[in-house]
Design a protein around this motif. Structure first.
Motif, PDB file in Angstrom:
ATOM      1  N   TYR A  37       0.827  -1.202   0.000  1.00 53.18           N
ATOM      2  CA  TYR A  37       0.000   0.000   0.000  1.00 53.18           C
ATOM      3  C   TYR A  37       0.861   1.251   0.000  1.00 53.18           C
ATOM      4  O   TYR A  37       0.553   2.228  -0.651  1.00 53.18           O
ATOM      5  N   MET A  38       1.963   1.192   0.737  1.00 56.47           N
ATOM      6  CA  MET A  38       2.791   2.382   0.894  1.00 56.47           C
ATOM      7  C   MET A  38       3.687   2.648  -0.311  1.00 56.47           C
ATOM      8  O   MET A  38       4.141   3.758  -0.513  1.00 56.47           O
ATOM      9  N   MET A  39       3.975   1.636  -1.086  1.00 55.63           N
ATOM     10  CA  MET A  39       4.852   1.832  -2.231  1.00 55.63           C
ATOM     11  C   MET A  39       4.045   2.289  -3.442  1.00 55.63           C
ATOM     12  O   MET A  39       3.011   1.705  -3.753  1.00 55.63           O
ATOM     13  N   PRO A  40       4.512   3.328  -4.122  1.00 58.58           N
ATOM     14  CA  PRO A  40       3.813   3.767  -5.325  1.00 58.58           C
ATOM     15  C   PRO A  40       3.789   2.659  -6.369  1.00 58.58           C
ATOM     16  O   PRO A  40       4.799   2.006  -6.593  1.00 58.58           O
ATOM     17  N   VAL A  41       2.631   2.463  -6.943  1.00 56.96           N
ATOM     18  CA  VAL A  41       2.497   1.455  -7.987  1.00 56.96           C
ATOM     19  C   VAL A  41       1.974   2.185  -9.221  1.00 56.96           C
ATOM     20  O   VAL A  41       0.809   2.475  -9.318  1.00 56.96           O
ATOM     21  N   VAL A  42       2.886   2.519 -10.087  1.00 59.28           N
ATOM     22  CA  VAL A  42       2.495   3.227 -11.291  1.00 59.28           C
ATOM     23  C   VAL A  42       2.515   2.276 -12.452  1.00 59.28           C
ATOM     24  O   VAL A  42       3.510   1.597 -12.688  1.00 59.28           O
ATOM     25  N   SER A  43       1.416   2.202 -13.123  1.00 57.58           N
ATOM     26  CA  SER A  43       1.376   1.410 -14.333  1.00 57.58           C
ATOM     27  C   SER A  43       1.313   2.357 -15.520  1.00 57.58           C
ATOM     28  O   SER A  43       0.394   3.157 -15.632  1.00 57.58           O
ATOM     29  N   TYR A  44       2.316   2.292 -16.330  1.00 59.81           N
ATOM     30  CA  TYR A  44       2.321   3.141 -17.515  1.00 59.81           C
ATOM     31  C   TYR A  44       1.565   2.467 -18.648  1.00 59.81           C
ATOM     32  O   TYR A  44       1.526   2.955 -19.756  1.00 59.81           O
ATOM     33  N   LYS A  80      15.530  21.056 -31.766  1.00 60.82           N
ATOM     34  CA  LYS A  80      15.457  20.218 -30.554  1.00 60.82           C
ATOM     35  C   LYS A  80      14.025  20.063 -30.050  1.00 60.82           C
ATOM     36  O   LYS A  80      13.336  21.057 -29.800  1.00 60.82           O
ATOM     37  N   ILE A  81      13.628  18.782 -29.891  1.00 64.68           N
ATOM     38  CA  ILE A  81      12.312  18.496 -29.315  1.00 64.68           C
ATOM     39  C   ILE A  81      12.479  17.476 -28.179  1.00 64.68           C
ATOM     40  O   ILE A  81      13.475  16.760 -28.110  1.00 64.68           O
ATOM     41  N   ALA A  82      11.470  17.432 -27.318  1.00 64.62           N
ATOM     42  CA  ALA A  82      11.464  16.466 -26.222  1.00 64.62           C
ATOM     43  C   ALA A  82      10.039  15.965 -26.026  1.00 64.62           C
ATOM     44  O   ALA A  82       9.067  16.658 -26.361  1.00 64.62           O
ATOM     45  N   ALA A  83       9.934  14.763 -25.510  1.00 59.28           N
ATOM     46  CA  ALA A  83       8.628  14.187 -25.181  1.00 59.28           C
ATOM     47  C   ALA A  83       8.620  13.874 -23.688  1.00 59.28           C
ATOM     48  O   ALA A  83       9.526  13.208 -23.181  1.00 59.28           O
ATOM     49  N   ILE A  84       7.613  14.370 -23.000  1.00 56.34           N
ATOM     50  CA  ILE A  84       7.506  14.167 -21.555  1.00 56.34           C
ATOM     51  C   ILE A  84       6.193  13.443 -21.269  1.00 56.34           C
ATOM     52  O   ILE A  84       5.137  13.827 -21.785  1.00 56.34           O
ATOM     53  N   SER A  85       6.279  12.417 -20.444  1.00 55.05           N
ATOM     54  CA  SER A  85       5.083  11.655 -20.076  1.00 55.05           C
ATOM     55  C   SER A  85       4.175  12.484 -19.173  1.00 55.05           C
ATOM     56  O   SER A  85       4.642  13.245 -18.326  1.00 55.05           O
ATOM     57  N   LEU A  86       2.881  12.316 -19.363  1.00 56.66           N
ATOM     58  CA  LEU A  86       1.902  12.991 -18.507  1.00 56.66           C
ATOM     59  C   LEU A  86       1.328  12.044 -17.453  1.00 56.66           C
ATOM     60  O   LEU A  86       0.297  12.316 -16.857  1.00 56.66           O
ATOM     61  N   VAL A  87       2.010  10.919 -17.235  1.00 55.41           N
ATOM     62  CA  VAL A  87       1.552   9.937 -16.242  1.00 55.41           C
ATOM     63  C   VAL A  87       2.213  10.262 -14.901  1.00 55.41           C
ATOM     64  O   VAL A  87       3.433  10.205 -14.777  1.00 55.41           O
ATOM     65  N   CYS A  88       1.376  10.606 -13.932  1.00 56.09           N
ATOM     66  CA  CYS A  88       1.877  10.964 -12.599  1.00 56.09           C
ATOM     67  C   CYS A  88       2.653   9.795 -12.012  1.00 56.09           C
ATOM     68  O   CYS A  88       2.233   8.638 -12.087  1.00 56.09           O
ATOM     69  N   THR A  89       3.795  10.116 -11.410  1.00 51.76           N
ATOM     70  CA  THR A  89       4.641   9.060 -10.859  1.00 51.76           C
ATOM     71  C   THR A  89       4.175   8.590  -9.483  1.00 51.76           C
ATOM     72  O   THR A  89       4.796   7.710  -8.898  1.00 51.76           O
ATOM     73  N   HIS A  90       3.085   9.156  -8.990  1.00 49.82           N
ATOM     74  CA  HIS A  90       2.548   8.669  -7.708  1.00 49.82           C
ATOM     75  C   HIS A  90       1.741   7.411  -7.960  1.00 49.82           C
ATOM     76  O   HIS A  90       2.204   6.309  -7.690  1.00 49.82           O
ATOM     77  N   LEU A  91       0.552   7.566  -8.499  1.00 44.46           N
ATOM     78  CA  LEU A  91      -0.296   6.397  -8.744  1.00 44.46           C
ATOM     79  C   LEU A  91      -0.824   6.334 -10.170  1.00 44.46           C
ATOM     80  O   LEU A  91      -1.763   5.596 -10.440  1.00 44.46           O
ATOM     81  N   GLY A  92      -0.256   7.116 -11.058  1.00 48.47           N
ATOM     82  CA  GLY A  92      -0.548   6.924 -12.470  1.00 48.47           C
ATOM     83  C   GLY A  92      -1.671   7.740 -13.073  1.00 48.47           C
ATOM     84  O   GLY A  92      -2.063   7.488 -14.208  1.00 48.47           O
TER      85      GLY A  92
END
Ligand code: FES
Length: 156
Positions: A37-44, A80-92
């Motif tokens: 429960y305490m560990m973040p579980v992010v599923s991308y 120069k371009i970059a791609a950044i994920s919009l998936v929160c690293t807490h719980l996704g």
């Protein structure tokens, strides 16, 4: 008589051992559940790649959000371009682009414009994703390959 006493004592010992064994199993189960429960579980989700024609990339200094893919593409300069994920690293949850950076609607994590955590429970920076050139004047964004922060792709 001493056999009976010894038998009872053995029975008590077995009962006591079983009780401690069950308590140990319960504690291990509870501890495991608490740890999980305490560990973040992010599923991308399933890593996915998608193509974007170079002609559709944002203008210099601008960004383009791909909501379905949960990715924002930023154009830092002409090349120069970059791609950044919009998936929160807490719980996704999917973070929203706000003036100061990104904000998660689920538990309030806040990130700056580079995806660095500045508030809330998120444990890590938003992932920067791999971009590759592919034939036909397109770039491929790979949501399954995370690069170090500030990894910009150079358009040929
Ligand atoms: S999912 Fe919890 S803060 Fe984003």
């Amino acid at each position: 008589m001493s056999d009976k006493k010894e038998g009872k004592s053995r029975r008590e010992l077995i009962t006591l051992g079983s009780a401690f064994g069950l308590m140990g199993l319960a504690a291990a189960g509870t501890g495991g559940a608490l740890f999980k429960y305490m560990m973040p579980v992010v599923s991308y989700g399933t890593p996915q790649k998608f193509l974007v024609p170079v002609s559709d990339l944002p203008d210099v200094g601008d960004e383009l959000v791909f909501s379905d893919m949960k990715v924002v593409i930023r154009r830092q300069s002409e090349k120069k371009i970059a791609a950044i994920s919009l998936v929160c690293t807490h719980l996704g949850c999917t973070v929203n682009r706000v003036e100061t950076g990104f904000q998660c609607p689920c538990h309030g994590s806040q990130y700056d414009t580079d995806g660095i955590v500045v508030g809330g429970p998120a444990p890590k920076t938003l992932p920067w994703l791999e971009i590759k050139a592919v034939p036909g004047g397109q770039v491929e964004i790979d949501t399954g390959t995370v690069l170090p922060q500030n990894s910009f792709f150079e358009i040929a």
